[in-house]
Design a protein around this motif. Structure first.
Motif, PDB file in Angstrom:
ATOM      1  N   ALA A 142       0.843  -1.196   0.000  1.00 30.12           N
ATOM      2  CA  ALA A 142       0.000   0.000   0.000  1.00 30.12           C
ATOM      3  C   ALA A 142       0.881   1.250   0.000  1.00 30.12           C
ATOM      4  CB  ALA A 142      -0.912   0.007   1.215  1.00 30.12           C
ATOM      5  N   GLN A 143       0.480   2.227  -0.807  1.00 26.90           N
ATOM      6  CA  GLN A 143       1.216   3.483  -0.889  1.00 26.90           C
ATOM      7  C   GLN A 143       0.516   4.545  -0.043  1.00 26.90           C
ATOM      8  OE1 GLN A 143       3.684   3.970  -4.664  1.00 26.90           O
ATOM      9  NE2 GLN A 143       1.619   3.653  -5.443  1.00 26.90           N
ATOM     10  N   LEU A 144       1.319   5.273   0.723  1.00 30.53           N
ATOM     11  CA  LEU A 144       0.814   6.291   1.638  1.00 30.53           C
ATOM     12  C   LEU A 144       1.515   7.605   1.373  1.00 30.53           C
ATOM     13  CD1 LEU A 144      -0.620   7.297   4.280  1.00 30.53           C
ATOM     14  CD2 LEU A 144       1.329   6.346   5.528  1.00 30.53           C
ATOM     15  N   LEU A 145       0.734   8.643   1.141  1.00 26.69           N
ATOM     16  CA  LEU A 145       1.280   9.993   0.995  1.00 26.69           C
ATOM     17  C   LEU A 145       1.066  10.730   2.305  1.00 26.69           C
ATOM     18  CD1 LEU A 145       2.422  12.381  -0.660  1.00 26.69           C
ATOM     19  CD2 LEU A 145       0.058  12.912  -1.302  1.00 26.69           C
ATOM     20  N   ILE A 146       2.147  11.286   2.853  1.00 24.64           N
ATOM     21  CA  ILE A 146       2.071  12.106   4.059  1.00 24.64           C
ATOM     22  C   ILE A 146       2.472  13.522   3.668  1.00 24.64           C
ATOM     23  CG2 ILE A 146       2.991  12.528   6.366  1.00 24.64           C
ATOM     24  CD1 ILE A 146       3.606   9.491   6.512  1.00 24.64           C
ATOM     25  N   VAL A 147       1.593  14.479   3.945  1.00 26.15           N
ATOM     26  CA  VAL A 147       1.882  15.889   3.675  1.00 26.15           C
ATOM     27  C   VAL A 147       1.852  16.595   5.025  1.00 26.15           C
ATOM     28  CG1 VAL A 147       1.269  17.941   2.368  1.00 26.15           C
ATOM     29  CG2 VAL A 147       0.763  15.672   1.426  1.00 26.15           C
ATOM     30  N   LEU A 193       6.638  10.035  11.526  1.00 22.50           N
ATOM     31  CA  LEU A 193       5.449   9.341  11.030  1.00 22.50           C
ATOM     32  C   LEU A 193       5.786   8.518   9.793  1.00 22.50           C
ATOM     33  CD1 LEU A 193       2.461   8.728  11.252  1.00 22.50           C
ATOM     34  CD2 LEU A 193       2.000  10.835   9.966  1.00 22.50           C
ATOM     35  N   SER A 194       6.571   9.090   8.903  1.00 21.78           N
ATOM     36  CA  SER A 194       6.986   8.370   7.694  1.00 21.78           C
ATOM     37  C   SER A 194       7.726   7.089   8.049  1.00 21.78           C
ATOM     38  CB  SER A 194       7.866   9.290   6.836  1.00 21.78           C
ATOM     39  OG  SER A 194       8.309   8.611   5.691  1.00 21.78           O
ATOM     40  N   ASP A 195       8.685   7.182   8.964  1.00 17.14           N
ATOM     41  CA  ASP A 195       9.448   5.996   9.380  1.00 17.14           C
ATOM     42  C   ASP A 195       8.544   4.959  10.038  1.00 17.14           C
ATOM     43  OD1 ASP A 195      11.726   7.243   8.425  1.00 17.14           O
ATOM     44  OD2 ASP A 195      12.474   7.825  10.416  1.00 17.14           O
ATOM     45  N   ALA A 196       7.630   5.421  10.898  1.00 22.57           N
ATOM     46  CA  ALA A 196       6.725   4.505  11.591  1.00 22.57           C
ATOM     47  C   ALA A 196       5.817   3.774  10.608  1.00 22.57           C
ATOM     48  CB  ALA A 196       5.893   5.261  12.621  1.00 22.57           C
TER      49      ALA A 196
END
Length: 178
Positions: free
Chosen positions: A5-10, A20-23
């Motif tokens: 699954a791909q997740l975009l964090i802005v 958050l990205s690392d987690a």
């Protein structure tokens, strides 16, 4: 789910965004991280997220502006709006634009992942037993007018019959809880 699954964090808070990205990467997501609208839009050219976590306030820009481009990139994307400046008006606007969830900071990776998958404890919030304070009502009203003005502080100040700088000062303060 066989595919990652791909997740975009802005998120404009660099430290929080990295943590958050690392987690989320440790939980098996392929993560794209952007600090502002321009970087997020550039990332969307090559990245088709299944999930997105959008900070509402991106250093003067609104994360809500990314909802429509995210829906174009993937109509099934599940969007979570995350904010430290929660208000009823912005929650309603986020959901109206197509966000699936609205979560207030501070939130940890477990809460964020649960919200992304529709398992959030905050989904059904109880009706408060006490009425809102005058300061909270003022905050809600300012947020509603600002939302109606699509984030234009000058126009919101005109509608509120308030000096623009006064409105900016009030908006920079954290909302009171009740």
């Amino acid at each position: 789910m066989s595919e990652i699954a791909q997740l975009l964090i802005v998120e404009d808070d660099e430290v929080f965004g990295e943590v958050l990205s690392d987690a989320m990467a440790a939980r098996g997501y392929r993560v794209g991280l952007a600090a502002d609208l321009a970087a997020a839009l550039a990332l969307l050219k090559a990245f088709r997220p299944d999930f997105a976590v959008l900070d509402l306030n991106l250093d003067g820009e609104s994360g809500l502006e990314l909802i429509a481009p995210l829906r174009v990139a993937n109509p099934a994307v599940r969007i979570l709006v995350l904010t430290g400046y929660a208000s009823i008006a912005t929650a309603v606007e986020a959901i109206r634009r197509g966000a699936a969830e609205y979560l207030t900071k501070p939130a940890d990776a477990d809460q964020i992942e649960a919200a992304l998958h529709g398992n959030s404890d905050q989904q059904a919030s109880a009706i408060p037993s006490q009425p809102m304070s005058v300061r909270r009502l003022e905050w809600e009203h300012l947020q509603r007018v600002l939302t109606e003005c699509e984030g234009n502080i000058s126009e919101a100040a005109r509608r509120l019959n308030m000096h623009r700088r006064t409105l900016q000062r009030k908006l920079q303060k954290r909302p009171v809880r009740h």
